[in-house]
Design a protein around this motif. Structure first.
Motif, short mmCIF file in Angstrom:
data_model
loop_
_atom_site.label_atom_id
_atom_site.label_comp_id
_atom_site.label_asym_id
_atom_site.label_seq_id
_atom_site.Cartn_x
_atom_site.Cartn_y
_atom_site.Cartn_z
N LEU A 174 4.48 103.58 38.94
CA LEU A 174 4.95 102.42 39.71
C LEU A 174 5.29 101.30 38.74
CD1 LEU A 174 2.13 102.47 42.41
CD2 LEU A 174 4.40 103.53 42.57
N THR A 175 6.48 100.73 38.87
CA THR A 175 7.02 99.84 37.84
C THR A 175 7.63 98.60 38.45
OG1 THR A 175 7.48 101.78 36.46
CG2 THR A 175 8.66 99.75 35.90
N GLY A 176 7.63 97.50 37.69
CA GLY A 176 8.29 96.27 38.08
C GLY A 176 9.32 95.88 37.03
N ASP A 177 9.35 94.61 36.66
CA ASP A 177 10.04 94.05 35.49
C ASP A 177 11.55 93.87 35.61
OD1 ASP A 177 10.11 93.17 32.65
OD2 ASP A 177 11.20 95.05 32.36
N VAL A 178 12.30 94.86 36.13
CA VAL A 178 13.75 94.86 35.97
C VAL A 178 14.51 94.23 37.14
CG1 VAL A 178 13.77 96.80 34.38
CG2 VAL A 178 13.91 97.24 36.83
N HIS A 179 13.82 93.69 38.13
CA HIS A 179 14.44 92.93 39.23
C HIS A 179 15.42 93.77 40.06
CE1 HIS A 179 13.99 89.21 36.33
NE2 HIS A 179 12.83 89.82 36.60
N SER A 180 15.15 95.06 40.15
CA SER A 180 15.99 95.94 40.95
C SER A 180 15.19 97.18 41.33
CB SER A 180 17.27 96.34 40.20
OG SER A 180 16.99 96.73 38.87
N ASN A 181 15.67 97.87 42.36
CA ASN A 181 15.02 99.08 42.85
C ASN A 181 15.62 100.31 42.18
OD1 ASN A 181 13.21 98.06 44.96
ND2 ASN A 181 15.06 97.51 46.08
N TRP A 182 14.77 101.22 41.75
CA TRP A 182 15.20 102.50 41.18
C TRP A 182 14.23 103.59 41.66
CZ3 TRP A 182 19.15 102.44 37.19
CH2 TRP A 182 19.49 101.16 36.75
N ALA A 183 14.70 104.82 41.75
CA ALA A 183 13.83 105.97 42.01
C ALA A 183 14.26 107.08 41.07
CB ALA A 183 13.94 106.43 43.46
N SER A 184 13.31 107.64 40.34
CA SER A 184 13.64 108.63 39.31
C SER A 184 12.65 109.79 39.35
CB SER A 184 13.58 108.01 37.91
OG SER A 184 14.37 106.85 37.82
N GLY A 200 -8.49 110.15 31.81
CA GLY A 200 -8.50 110.02 33.26
C GLY A 200 -7.67 111.09 33.94
N LEU A 201 -6.50 111.38 33.38
CA LEU A 201 -5.65 112.43 33.94
C LEU A 201 -6.32 113.79 33.80
CD1 LEU A 201 -2.13 111.34 32.63
CD2 LEU A 201 -3.02 111.10 34.96
N ASN A 202 -6.99 113.99 32.70
CA ASN A 202 -7.65 115.29 32.45
C ASN A 202 -8.78 115.54 33.44
OD1 ASN A 202 -8.11 117.70 30.79
ND2 ASN A 202 -9.99 116.66 30.14
N GLN A 203 -9.51 114.48 33.78
CA GLN A 203 -10.66 114.64 34.67
C GLN A 203 -10.29 114.56 36.15
OE1 GLN A 203 -13.85 111.94 33.54
NE2 GLN A 203 -13.27 112.09 31.39
N SER A 204 -9.10 114.07 36.43
CA SER A 204 -8.72 113.84 37.81
C SER A 204 -8.56 115.15 38.59
CB SER A 204 -7.39 113.08 37.86
OG SER A 204 -6.91 112.99 39.20
N GLN A 205 -9.12 115.14 39.80
CA GLN A 205 -8.90 116.23 40.74
C GLN A 205 -8.26 115.72 42.03
OE1 GLN A 205 -12.37 118.72 41.29
NE2 GLN A 205 -12.94 118.61 39.13
N ALA A 206 -7.70 114.51 41.94
CA ALA A 206 -7.09 113.88 43.11
C ALA A 206 -5.75 114.54 43.43
CB ALA A 206 -6.89 112.39 42.85
N HIS A 207 -5.31 114.35 44.66
CA HIS A 207 -4.01 114.89 45.06
C HIS A 207 -2.87 114.21 44.31
CE1 HIS A 207 -5.52 117.35 48.41
NE2 HIS A 207 -6.34 116.35 48.69
N TRP A 208 -3.03 112.92 43.98
CA TRP A 208 -1.98 112.16 43.30
C TRP A 208 -2.58 111.36 42.16
CZ3 TRP A 208 2.62 113.75 44.74
CH2 TRP A 208 2.78 114.26 46.04
N ASN A 209 -1.89 111.35 41.04
CA ASN A 209 -2.25 110.51 39.91
C ASN A 209 -1.26 109.36 39.84
OD1 ASN A 209 -4.56 111.79 38.44
ND2 ASN A 209 -3.15 113.55 38.47
N ILE A 210 -1.71 108.18 40.25
CA ILE A 210 -0.85 107.01 40.41
C ILE A 210 -1.06 106.07 39.23
CG2 ILE A 210 -0.30 105.04 41.89
CD1 ILE A 210 -1.30 106.69 44.26
N ILE A 211 0.03 105.64 38.61
CA ILE A 211 -0.03 104.82 37.41
C ILE A 211 0.78 103.54 37.62
CG2 ILE A 211 0.35 104.76 34.91
CD1 ILE A 211 0.27 107.82 34.91
N PRO A 212 0.17 102.47 38.14
CA PRO A 212 0.86 101.19 38.23
C PRO A 212 0.98 100.58 36.83
CG PRO A 212 -0.99 101.32 39.78
CD PRO A 212 -1.15 102.42 38.78
N GLN A 213 2.18 100.14 36.45
CA GLN A 213 2.39 99.58 35.12
C GLN A 213 3.63 98.68 35.15
OE1 GLN A 213 4.80 101.31 32.40
NE2 GLN A 213 5.93 101.54 34.32
N GLN A 214 4.11 98.24 33.99
CA GLN A 214 5.02 97.12 33.99
C GLN A 214 6.49 97.46 33.76
OE1 GLN A 214 1.92 97.03 32.05
NE2 GLN A 214 1.18 96.28 34.02
N VAL A 215 6.83 98.25 32.76
CA VAL A 215 8.23 98.38 32.33
C VAL A 215 8.75 99.80 32.55
CG1 VAL A 215 8.11 96.47 30.69
CG2 VAL A 215 7.52 98.79 29.93
#
Length: 525
Positions: free
Chosen positions: A408-418, A348-363
């Motif tokens: 995009l991540t959840g799981d850890v019950h806190s906000n982080w930006a990396s 999917g990443l290889n074929q993508s020509q979108a401005h953003w590649n967004i990956i919602p996931q868990q951990v």
């Protein structure tokens, strides 16, 4: 044969003997053509999800006695549905009839097609003489079409006893195109005892059977704030661990226990999850397998690939927990997503020509060293416990020259930006994108902003730019030129009625790798 292979082989035998598949449920059974309900049947509200440019899933579940198995008979019930361009249903564009299947907890999943792209619609259901609340949904833009903006929210971790869902009431007032739920929609544990002070309580002990899981979902979905957010936007949902059992790994339970009861529990949990979520029939589970990783295209703006990091992972290394890296955790053979899903993501990443590649996931995806000073200590349940899998993805992104990854991540019950680095051990390494970790809706209680201990973790991990331990959600806005994340928080959840504020905002500009903090509290940076 190691423990993982043994469990997988014996698990398949056990599942075959249990016969736990629900595919036959779609064929239906006896029908109650003129149902009479003991009470209003739409107690769990309505929802929509998995939007496409021409289609969306509409959901409801008939449950006049929601906390006691639903209160329905053993027969299927005809349910009519309507989709209109206005909330008064003067301009109905699609309508039809389906069934609330008894074998699927009297849930209804309508895959409406023939819709127009990038358009708001309204929908409702009718069973017997009863009419559901009205829901609002929206289709995605046409494939490849030029899109100027996309706004969505991410949410996760909504432990019912630990607080009120006030954040969802505020979310329902936002202007969003859709919502991504990143897991832990319910919690399987018993929760606090009735004699223990708590904002709210679970409806029974730890859950194991299909009826247990149905009743637990009914408790959560009876919340009016959660219903409001479901009724306002289409949701794209994914599962983490607590929908089944804490920190399980694929077919491996958290603790050493007989495999047959765990597989029966997992099959029940998968069925209840499908019954209560706006998912397409392609996600209908068969025993302990369920298709939850899937792809969405938001015009030319975003390629979205939703991951499943729980169902296909290898067992956590070193007995789980926070541990230093070992030859086991560093093994090139280990995977958090399985080979098939990994190849799907890379394709999917290889074929993508979108401005953003967004990956919602868990951990947690980025490296996060908890040990201050010399040495390392990582969470074996997160991607740090599967670094070879992460390195393969980052190496591919670097090779392709990508700098537009948004995890995009959840799981850890806190906000982080990396910042996502090609090599987290090299401060000068390329920045391939950003990870935005959203806090919980309620899990962890009221929380706090930041402590000295967390400040030290930020200093130990210079690619991590932000931490906050209050409850809420993240609103994300993508344009062809930028991606912005606004961390929306409530000051408390242990009592209802909290206000919402923006704690911080981060911006990633196209062609300028790296995160910019553009708002912090009440001060513009």
């Amino acid at each position: 044969m190691d423990r993982r292979d043994f469990l997988r082989s014996t698990g398949k035998i056990a599942l075959a003997s249990l016969g736990l598949t629900i595919a036959a449920s779609m064929k239906g059974g006896p029908v109650d053509a003129a149902p009479k309900f003991t009470a209003y049947p739409f107690t769990l509200g309505v929802a929509s999800g998995d939007p496409w440019p021409d289609s969306v899933v509409l959901w409801t579940r008939l449950a006049p006695d929601p906390l006691n198995g639903g209160g329905m008979s053993g027969k299927d019930v005809p349910v009519k549905w309507e989709v209109a361009r206005d909330d008064k249903f003067r301009k109905v564009v699609r309508e039809g009839a389906g069934f609330a299947r008894a074998q699927l907890g009297h849930s209804v999943h309508v895959e409406v097609d023939g819709l127009e792209p990038n358009r708001v619609y309204y929908y409702r259901f009718k069973a017997g003489k009863e009419v559901s609340p009205t829901g609002r949904t929206k289709t995605l833009p046409a494939y490849g079409s030029q899109v100027s903006k996309m706004t969505f929210a991410i949410a996760s971790c909504q432990n019912y006893p630990q607080g009120y869902y006030t954040a969802y009431r505020h979310m329902a007032a936002e202007e969003l195109d859709l919502v991504f739920h990143l897991g832990d929609y319910i919690y399987e544990g018993p929760g606090p005892a009735p004699t223990t002070p708590s904002p709210r309580y679970h409806n029974g002990p730890e859950i194991f059977t299909l009826e247990d899981y149905r009743n637990r979902y009914a408790l959560y979905k009876s919340d009016s704030d959660l219903q409001a957010a479901h009724a306002k936007f289409p949701w794209v949902v994914s599962m983490d661990d607590h929908e089944i059992e804490n920190n399980h790994a694929g077919l491996i339970p958290e603790k050493n226990q007989p495999i047959e009861p765990f597989l029966a529990r997992k099959a029940a949990a998968f069925q209840a999850y499908y019954e209560n979520m706006p998912l397409r029939s392609s996600s209908l589970p068969s025993g302990f397998t369920m298709q939850l990783y899937r792809q969405f295209q938001y015009g030319d703006l975003a390629n979205v690939q939703v991951l499943d990091t729980r169902q296909f992972r290898d067992d956590q290394a070193s007995g789980d927990g926070r541990k230093p890296p070992t030859p086991e955790s560093d093994s090139a053979d280990r995977s958090i997503m399985g080979e098939e899903q990994e190849q799907w993501l890379l394709s999917g990443l290889n074929q993508s020509q979108a401005h953003w590649n967004i990956i919602p996931q868990q951990v947690f995806f980025c490296e996060r060293d908890f040990l201050i000073g010399t040495g390392d200590e990582f969470s074996m349940d997160a991607w740090d416990g599967y670094p070879a899998n992460r390195d393969r993805i980052l190496s591919f992104a670097k090779q392709k020259g990508l700098s537009n990854l948004v995890v995009l991540t959840g799981d850890v019950h806190s906000n982080w930006a990396s910042e996502i680095k090609a090599d987290f051990n090299n401060p000068d390494s390329e920045i391939l994108g950003a990870e935005f970790v959203g806090t919980s809706i309620t899990s962890g209680g009221d929380g706090y902003d930041i402590t000295d201990a967390q400040q030290n973790i930020l200093a130990e991990n210079p690619h991590i730019k932000f931490y906050n331990n209050q409850r809420g959600y993240v609103v994300c806005t993508a344009t062809p030129e930028s991606f912005q994340a606004d961390y929306r928080i409530v000051p408390y959840v242990t009592r209802p009625g909290a206000p919402i504020v923006t704690r911080a905002s981060f911006l990633m500009e196209k062609g300028k790798p790296g995160l910019q903090k553009i708002y912090d509290g009440a001060v513009t940076v």
